[in-house]
Design a protein around this motif. Structure first.
Motif, PDB file in Angstrom:
ATOM      1  N   LEU A 124       0.721  -1.386   0.031  1.00 28.63           N
ATOM      2  CA  LEU A 124      -0.133   0.085  -0.005  1.00 28.63           C
ATOM      3  C   LEU A 124       0.851   1.196   0.164  1.00 28.63           C
ATOM      4  O   LEU A 124       0.586   2.239  -0.631  1.00 28.63           O
ATOM      5  CB  LEU A 124      -0.913   0.035   1.225  1.00 28.63           C
ATOM      6  CG  LEU A 124      -2.216  -0.833   0.991  1.00 28.63           C
ATOM      7  CD1 LEU A 124      -3.042  -0.972   2.551  1.00 28.63           C
ATOM      8  CD2 LEU A 124      -3.099  -0.607   0.232  1.00 28.63           C
ATOM      9  N   SER A 125       2.029   1.239   0.699  1.00 30.21           N
ATOM     10  CA  SER A 125       2.628   2.310   0.905  1.00 30.21           C
ATOM     11  C   SER A 125       3.542   2.704  -0.458  1.00 30.21           C
ATOM     12  O   SER A 125       3.515   3.842  -1.138  1.00 30.21           O
ATOM     13  CB  SER A 125       3.774   2.251   1.772  1.00 30.21           C
ATOM     14  OG  SER A 125       3.527   2.043   3.145  1.00 30.21           O
ATOM     15  N   TYR A 126       3.912   1.432  -1.153  1.00 30.06           N
ATOM     16  CA  TYR A 126       4.428   1.679  -2.371  1.00 30.06           C
ATOM     17  C   TYR A 126       3.637   2.250  -3.502  1.00 30.06           C
ATOM     18  O   TYR A 126       4.021   3.326  -4.305  1.00 30.06           O
ATOM     19  CB  TYR A 126       5.086   0.417  -2.863  1.00 30.06           C
ATOM     20  CG  TYR A 126       5.531   0.164  -4.439  1.00 30.06           C
ATOM     21  CD1 TYR A 126       6.823   0.785  -4.633  1.00 30.06           C
ATOM     22  CD2 TYR A 126       4.613   0.019  -5.293  1.00 30.06           C
ATOM     23  CE1 TYR A 126       7.010   0.555  -6.126  1.00 30.06           C
ATOM     24  CE2 TYR A 126       5.244  -0.029  -6.913  1.00 30.06           C
ATOM     25  CZ  TYR A 126       6.326   0.154  -6.953  1.00 30.06           C
ATOM     26  OH  TYR A 126       6.768   0.331  -8.378  1.00 30.06           O
ATOM     27  N   ASN A 127       2.349   1.645  -3.570  1.00 34.41           N
ATOM     28  CA  ASN A 127       1.526   2.003  -4.589  1.00 34.41           C
ATOM     29  C   ASN A 127       0.823   3.533  -4.237  1.00 34.41           C
ATOM     30  O   ASN A 127       0.444   4.266  -5.166  1.00 34.41           O
ATOM     31  CB  ASN A 127       0.431   1.069  -4.565  1.00 34.41           C
ATOM     32  CG  ASN A 127       0.672   0.001  -5.412  1.00 34.41           C
ATOM     33  OD1 ASN A 127       0.706  -0.211  -6.799  1.00 34.41           O
ATOM     34  ND2 ASN A 127       0.826  -1.261  -4.748  1.00 34.41           N
ATOM     35  N   ALA A 128       0.989   4.016  -3.061  1.00 31.84           N
ATOM     36  CA  ALA A 128       0.375   5.202  -2.729  1.00 31.84           C
ATOM     37  C   ALA A 128       1.410   6.082  -3.345  1.00 31.84           C
ATOM     38  O   ALA A 128       1.069   7.199  -3.938  1.00 31.84           O
ATOM     39  CB  ALA A 128       0.183   5.506  -1.408  1.00 31.84           C
ATOM     40  N   GLY A 129       2.638   6.014  -3.056  1.00 36.11           N
ATOM     41  CA  GLY A 129       3.594   6.895  -3.809  1.00 36.11           C
ATOM     42  C   GLY A 129       3.706   6.782  -5.356  1.00 36.11           C
ATOM     43  O   GLY A 129       3.669   7.879  -5.799  1.00 36.11           O
ATOM     44  N   ARG A 130       3.538   5.561  -5.650  1.00 37.10           N
ATOM     45  CA  ARG A 130       3.394   5.632  -7.385  1.00 37.10           C
ATOM     46  C   ARG A 130       2.359   6.380  -7.905  1.00 37.10           C
ATOM     47  O   ARG A 130       2.329   6.955  -8.980  1.00 37.10           O
ATOM     48  CB  ARG A 130       3.166   4.085  -7.818  1.00 37.10           C
ATOM     49  CG  ARG A 130       3.082   3.793  -9.066  1.00 37.10           C
ATOM     50  CD  ARG A 130       2.772   2.351  -9.341  1.00 37.10           C
ATOM     51  NE  ARG A 130       1.722   1.677  -8.982  1.00 37.10           N
ATOM     52  CZ  ARG A 130       0.532   1.753  -9.337  1.00 37.10           C
ATOM     53  NH1 ARG A 130       0.236   2.256 -10.590  1.00 37.10           N
ATOM     54  NH2 ARG A 130      -0.618   1.189  -8.697  1.00 37.10           N
ATOM     55  N   ILE A 131       0.988   6.236  -7.253  1.00 33.96           N
ATOM     56  CA  ILE A 131      -0.257   6.775  -7.632  1.00 33.96           C
ATOM     57  C   ILE A 131      -0.170   8.287  -7.560  1.00 33.96           C
ATOM     58  O   ILE A 131      -0.671   9.116  -8.109  1.00 33.96           O
ATOM     59  CB  ILE A 131      -1.660   6.300  -7.177  1.00 33.96           C
ATOM     60  CG1 ILE A 131      -1.638   4.750  -7.524  1.00 33.96           C
ATOM     61  CG2 ILE A 131      -2.724   7.128  -7.382  1.00 33.96           C
ATOM     62  CD1 ILE A 131      -2.703   4.104  -6.725  1.00 33.96           C
ATOM     63  N   GLY A 132       0.535   8.666  -6.410  1.00 35.06           N
ATOM     64  CA  GLY A 132       0.768  10.163  -6.071  1.00 35.06           C
ATOM     65  C   GLY A 132       1.834  10.815  -7.221  1.00 35.06           C
ATOM     66  O   GLY A 132       1.443  12.082  -7.536  1.00 35.06           O
TER      67      GLY A 132
ATOM     68  N   MET B  30      -5.254  11.143 -13.594  1.00 40.27           N
ATOM     69  CA  MET B  30      -4.209  10.279 -13.446  1.00 40.27           C
ATOM     70  C   MET B  30      -4.604   9.565 -12.051  1.00 40.27           C
ATOM     71  O   MET B  30      -4.077   8.221 -11.831  1.00 40.27           O
ATOM     72  CB  MET B  30      -2.941  11.031 -13.319  1.00 40.27           C
ATOM     73  CG  MET B  30      -2.445  11.620 -14.626  1.00 40.27           C
ATOM     74  SD  MET B  30      -2.417  10.337 -15.995  1.00 40.27           S
ATOM     75  CE  MET B  30      -1.133   9.324 -15.323  1.00 40.27           C
ATOM     76  N   LEU B  31      -5.331  10.090 -11.175  1.00 40.48           N
ATOM     77  CA  LEU B  31      -5.465   9.521  -9.814  1.00 40.48           C
ATOM     78  C   LEU B  31      -6.653   8.392 -10.122  1.00 40.48           C
ATOM     79  O   LEU B  31      -6.453   7.098  -9.500  1.00 40.48           O
ATOM     80  CB  LEU B  31      -6.085  10.542  -8.726  1.00 40.48           C
ATOM     81  CG  LEU B  31      -6.603  10.122  -7.531  1.00 40.48           C
ATOM     82  CD1 LEU B  31      -5.341   9.446  -6.944  1.00 40.48           C
ATOM     83  CD2 LEU B  31      -7.178  11.078  -6.558  1.00 40.48           C
ATOM     84  N   ALA B  32      -7.455   8.527 -11.041  1.00 44.62           N
ATOM     85  CA  ALA B  32      -8.457   7.689 -11.285  1.00 44.62           C
ATOM     86  C   ALA B  32      -7.690   6.456 -12.111  1.00 44.62           C
ATOM     87  O   ALA B  32      -8.221   5.370 -11.918  1.00 44.62           O
ATOM     88  CB  ALA B  32      -9.770   8.235 -12.058  1.00 44.62           C
ATOM     89  N   PHE B  33      -6.985   6.772 -12.946  1.00 45.37           N
ATOM     90  CA  PHE B  33      -6.307   5.700 -13.605  1.00 45.37           C
ATOM     91  C   PHE B  33      -5.396   5.003 -12.578  1.00 45.37           C
ATOM     92  O   PHE B  33      -5.383   3.827 -12.661  1.00 45.37           O
ATOM     93  CB  PHE B  33      -5.504   6.254 -14.759  1.00 45.37           C
ATOM     94  CG  PHE B  33      -4.299   5.505 -15.302  1.00 45.37           C
ATOM     95  CD1 PHE B  33      -4.796   4.394 -16.162  1.00 45.37           C
ATOM     96  CD2 PHE B  33      -3.051   5.535 -14.899  1.00 45.37           C
ATOM     97  CE1 PHE B  33      -3.779   3.597 -16.948  1.00 45.37           C
ATOM     98  CE2 PHE B  33      -2.037   4.693 -15.629  1.00 45.37           C
ATOM     99  CZ  PHE B  33      -2.322   3.797 -16.207  1.00 45.37           C
ATOM    100  N   GLY B  34      -4.586   5.672 -11.738  1.00 47.39           N
ATOM    101  CA  GLY B  34      -3.953   4.863 -10.747  1.00 47.39           C
ATOM    102  C   GLY B  34      -4.745   4.127  -9.996  1.00 47.39           C
ATOM    103  O   GLY B  34      -4.109   2.816  -9.726  1.00 47.39           O
ATOM    104  N   LEU B  35      -5.714   4.366  -9.397  1.00 45.62           N
ATOM    105  CA  LEU B  35      -6.441   3.737  -8.535  1.00 45.62           C
ATOM    106  C   LEU B  35      -7.063   2.433  -9.373  1.00 45.62           C
ATOM    107  O   LEU B  35      -7.304   1.372  -8.663  1.00 45.62           O
ATOM    108  CB  LEU B  35      -7.882   4.412  -7.902  1.00 45.62           C
ATOM    109  CG  LEU B  35      -7.518   5.461  -6.972  1.00 45.62           C
ATOM    110  CD1 LEU B  35      -8.506   6.423  -6.656  1.00 45.62           C
ATOM    111  CD2 LEU B  35      -6.711   5.063  -5.834  1.00 45.62           C
ATOM    112  N   GLY B  36      -7.152   2.629 -10.586  1.00 45.15           N
ATOM    113  CA  GLY B  36      -7.527   1.463 -11.416  1.00 45.15           C
ATOM    114  C   GLY B  36      -6.504   0.362 -11.533  1.00 45.15           C
ATOM    115  O   GLY B  36      -7.071  -0.781 -11.535  1.00 45.15           O
ATOM    116  N   THR B  37      -5.330   0.624 -11.598  1.00 46.76           N
ATOM    117  CA  THR B  37      -4.246  -0.139 -11.588  1.00 46.76           C
ATOM    118  C   THR B  37      -3.944  -0.839 -10.135  1.00 46.76           C
ATOM    119  O   THR B  37      -3.165  -1.931  -9.872  1.00 46.76           O
ATOM    120  CB  THR B  37      -2.985   0.218 -11.999  1.00 46.76           C
ATOM    121  OG1 THR B  37      -2.592   1.484 -11.004  1.00 46.76           O
ATOM    122  CG2 THR B  37      -3.271   1.057 -13.352  1.00 46.76           C
ATOM    123  N   LEU B  38      -4.489  -0.282  -9.111  1.00 45.62           N
ATOM    124  CA  LEU B  38      -4.222  -0.609  -7.784  1.00 45.62           C
ATOM    125  C   LEU B  38      -4.747  -2.133  -7.426  1.00 45.62           C
ATOM    126  O   LEU B  38      -3.817  -2.748  -6.779  1.00 45.62           O
ATOM    127  CB  LEU B  38      -5.018   0.275  -6.734  1.00 45.62           C
ATOM    128  CG  LEU B  38      -4.588  -0.173  -5.219  1.00 45.62           C
ATOM    129  CD1 LEU B  38      -2.974  -0.111  -4.954  1.00 45.62           C
ATOM    130  CD2 LEU B  38      -5.256   1.164  -4.434  1.00 45.62           C
TER     131      LEU B  38
END
Length: 253
Positions: free
Chosen positions: A61-69, A185-193
């Protein structure tokens, strides 16, 4: 921009995550199992019966939060740059041109995911210069023994050259405002999560399934269909219809 207009970008991220698994899924899985030098603050994960699983979840979760950010930051930056172009060309012309180009990029992305055309690989080369500057910074974060380091690593890896990300980033730029660009980009990133989250927690089992040709081709064909439907939508002009939930619309462009 409404929540409904962001749905297509979430779906694109969800379908396109088959590419993420092949490109960086192994990295996520490897990061998630690096032994921690000190305990993680996993009090919020008390309901999880297996400590190892909870540690992995916090790390991923920490890694993906940084990536999506990092995706959101890039979207905001390019959206702000494009805002000036919108002022110069006029809103109507910018909106119409952006709508067509955004859906054409979906068609290109769909072909890319199916393996039918790899033109987006050339676009990835555009980000190599920036990545060469950022990649050495990742060494200073090793060992990855805390969620903060995992977040920082994700923030850096979010800038890894990726044709799929660049195609959506172009759409974010065409929204013409920092807030809208970041939202896309936030919506897109959440889709990859979801896929990368499961990949990081469970390991390589999911990667085997997601990399099967049928899964990748099927996902690519759906993205391609979204793009073609969006072009048809743009050509016929049907604002306010059910197509707004599955197409990139003028409101989002």
């Amino acid at each position: 921009m409404t929540a409904l207009s962001l749905v297509p970008f979430f779906v694109i991220g969800l379908l396109g995550s088959v590419h993420c698994v092949g490109m960086c899924g192994g990295i996520v899985a490897a990061f998630s199992v690096v032994p921690a030098a000190r305990p993680f603050p996993v009090a919020v994960m008390a309901a999880v019966p297996v400590p190892v699983l909870s540690n992995r979840l916090v790390r991923v979760l920490s890694y993906n939060a940084g990536r999506i950010g990092s995706y959101a930051v890039a979207g905001a930056a390019l959206g702000g740059v494009a805002n000036g172009a919108r002022m110069l060309t006029g809103f109507a012309a910018f909106q119409l041109g952006g709508l067509w180009l955004a859906n054409l990029m979906l068609v290109v992305l769909g072909l890319y995911l199916t393996g039918a055309w790899q033109g987006l690989v050339r676009i990835e080369s555009l980000g190599q210069s920036l990545w060469k500057l950022l990649q050495p910074l990742t060494r200073h974060l090793l060992p990855l023994d805390s969620p903060l380091k995992m977040f920082a690593m994700g923030s850096l890896w979010g800038w890894l050259p990726c044709g799929m990300v660049y195609s959506v980033l172009l759409t974010a730029m065409l929204t013409g405002s920092p807030l809208s660009g970041a939202s896309v980009m936030l919506a897109f990133g959440l889709g990859t999560l979801p896929t990368l989250l499961v990949m990081g927690v469970l390991g390589t089992q999911l990667r085997v399934v997601m990399q099967k040709p049928g899964v990748r081709v099927g996902s690519g064909l759906l993205v391609l269909a979204f793009g073609l439907l969006g072009l048809w939508h743009a050509a016929h002009g049907m604002p306010g219809s059910w197509l707004d939930a599955v197409c990139i619309t003028p409101m989002a462009s």
